[in-house]
Design a protein around this motif. Sequence first.
Motif, short mmCIF file in Angstrom:
data_model
loop_
_atom_site.label_atom_id
_atom_site.label_comp_id
_atom_site.label_asym_id
_atom_site.label_seq_id
_atom_site.Cartn_x
_atom_site.Cartn_y
_atom_site.Cartn_z
N VAL A 152 35.68 19.23 80.64
CA VAL A 152 35.50 19.54 82.06
C VAL A 152 36.76 19.21 82.84
O VAL A 152 37.03 19.84 83.88
CB VAL A 152 34.28 18.76 82.64
N TRP A 153 37.57 18.28 82.34
CA TRP A 153 38.76 17.87 83.09
C TRP A 153 39.86 18.93 83.07
O TRP A 153 40.46 19.20 84.12
CB TRP A 153 39.25 16.52 82.58
N PRO A 154 40.15 19.56 81.93
CA PRO A 154 41.09 20.69 82.00
C PRO A 154 40.57 21.81 82.89
O PRO A 154 41.36 22.48 83.57
CB PRO A 154 41.19 21.14 80.54
N ALA A 155 39.24 22.00 82.90
CA ALA A 155 38.67 23.03 83.78
C ALA A 155 38.89 22.68 85.24
O ALA A 155 39.22 23.54 86.07
CB ALA A 155 37.18 23.19 83.48
N LEU A 156 38.71 21.40 85.57
CA LEU A 156 38.95 20.95 86.94
C LEU A 156 40.42 21.12 87.31
O LEU A 156 40.75 21.55 88.43
CB LEU A 156 38.53 19.49 87.10
N ALA A 157 41.31 20.79 86.36
CA ALA A 157 42.73 20.95 86.61
C ALA A 157 43.09 22.42 86.83
O ALA A 157 43.94 22.75 87.65
CB ALA A 157 43.54 20.39 85.44
N LEU A 158 42.41 23.31 86.10
CA LEU A 158 42.64 24.74 86.27
C LEU A 158 42.27 25.19 87.68
O LEU A 158 42.97 26.01 88.28
CB LEU A 158 41.85 25.53 85.23
N VAL A 159 41.17 24.63 88.21
CA VAL A 159 40.80 24.93 89.60
C VAL A 159 41.91 24.48 90.54
O VAL A 159 42.27 25.19 91.49
CB VAL A 159 39.46 24.23 89.96
N GLY A 160 42.46 23.30 90.27
CA GLY A 160 43.57 22.80 91.08
C GLY A 160 44.78 23.72 91.02
O GLY A 160 45.44 23.96 92.03
#
Length: 276
Positions: free
Chosen positions: A108-116
């Motif tokens: 989920v953290w790479p996904a959150l970073a992708l949103v960023g």
Amino acid sequence: MAVTAMLMIQVSNALSVGLIDAVGPAGTAWLRMCFGAVFLVVIARPSLRSIRRADLPKLIGLGVVTGFMTASFLGAVERIPLGTAVAIEFLGPLTVAALAGKHRRALVWPALALVGVVLLTEPWRGRIDLVGVGFALTAALCWALYNILTQHVGDRFSGISGLALTIPIAALAIAPFGIPQAIGGEFSWWVVAAAAGIALITPVISFGLEMLALRRMTHHAFGTLLSIEPAFGVLTGLVVLSQTPSPMQILGIALVVLAGASAQRGGARPPAAGTA
């Protein structure tokens, strides 16, 4: 140690913008690697006799990855803001840290970073540079491999002797792209002097500090510490290059930093065996 290395890397990347204008990103990367190789060989005086046959794939791999990571990142910096380029590049080691975790929910953290990253690039404004993003994504892949291979090489070779063996390989790897840009560009004495000075910062000092840090830390701990590098990229871009982020881009950087800090936690590594 690692934090100092991160800041030095971003400062050297910002200082490279003038060189990029003169001799192109590949030319700049090649000159930096060439001078870095000379400095490291003179300082470390690596022993070729210490190299085992099993070491060659890792040494060559790290050298090639280092060269293309630098050239690709500078290609991105030529087209997109420094902070945005760092945030995209950070997706590489962040994804490695998540995949190395014990729980799949860490993805989920790479996904959150992708949103960023999406907030940073602001594609809805119609001004996204796809070539620049492509270069940054290539650098992200190289950075992920770089962190893994650096830890392996650092475990085998003491001090910065591993760098003294791999940076010359990096210079050779990108020579087919760097030499034509350097020769065809505005090649002059100030370009040579600037490239030598920047090479002393990165790769010599900063990469050396990173290698020493990776010898003592897990991939998880190092990946978590790297979470502040996108913030360093924005700060350096603001101070050195006058690249002021918008409120939406600041939010994007905050999400990338949060994702990196939350991805993995780890501690110190046990002492490595078999160091040359």
